[in-house]
Design an enzyme around this catalytic site. Structure first.
Site, short mmCIF file in Angstrom:
data_model
loop_
_atom_site.label_atom_id
_atom_site.label_comp_id
_atom_site.label_asym_id
_atom_site.label_seq_id
_atom_site.Cartn_x
_atom_site.Cartn_y
_atom_site.Cartn_z
N ARG A 90 0.83 -1.21 0.00
CA ARG A 90 0.00 0.00 0.00
C ARG A 90 0.86 1.26 0.00
O ARG A 90 0.58 2.21 -0.73
CB ARG A 90 -0.95 0.01 1.20
CG ARG A 90 -2.05 -1.04 1.09
CD ARG A 90 -2.93 -1.07 2.32
NE ARG A 90 -2.11 -1.37 3.49
CZ ARG A 90 -2.49 -1.18 4.74
NH1 ARG A 90 -3.69 -0.70 5.01
NH2 ARG A 90 -1.70 -1.48 5.75
N ASN A 108 -6.36 -2.73 2.08
CA ASN A 108 -6.31 -4.19 2.16
C ASN A 108 -7.73 -4.74 2.17
O ASN A 108 -8.64 -4.11 2.72
CB ASN A 108 -5.61 -4.63 3.45
CG ASN A 108 -4.10 -4.47 3.37
OD1 ASN A 108 -3.52 -4.36 2.30
ND2 ASN A 108 -3.46 -4.44 4.53
#
Length: 90
Positions: A19, A37
């Site tokens: 990320r 996520n």
């Protein structure tokens, strides 16, 4: 012309800074949106930019962060969403 796409990246993409690297790459490319996520251990990206910017992001998704192992990248065009900046959502 701007457009919005969603990307689902599967493989070893959680717990490997995927990320954070996505935020860095999207910011570098001038793309707005977010990354988060998913419960199934994949990563979801919603991104708005030009075709050229988004194509570059999709290509990068196959590489990912240094410790990730990308197995699959699914891309889908979405309704245009204008967002400010690119962030991690939890």
């Amino acid at each position: 012309m701007l457009k919005t796409i969603s990307i689902i990246v599967s493989g070893k993409v959680q717990g490997v800074w995927y990320r954070k690297y996505t935020v860095d790459k999207a910011t570098e490319l001038g793309i707005s949106g977010f990354v988060k996520n998913l419960p199934d251990d994949s990563v979801y990206i919603l991104a708005t930019g030009t075709d050229e910017q988004l194509n570059a992001l999709v290509q990068w998704c196959y590489i990912g962060s240094p410790k990730s192992r990308v197995e699959k990248v699914e891309v889908k065009e979405e309704e245009l969403q204008v967002m400010s900046g690119f962030v991690v959502r939890r």
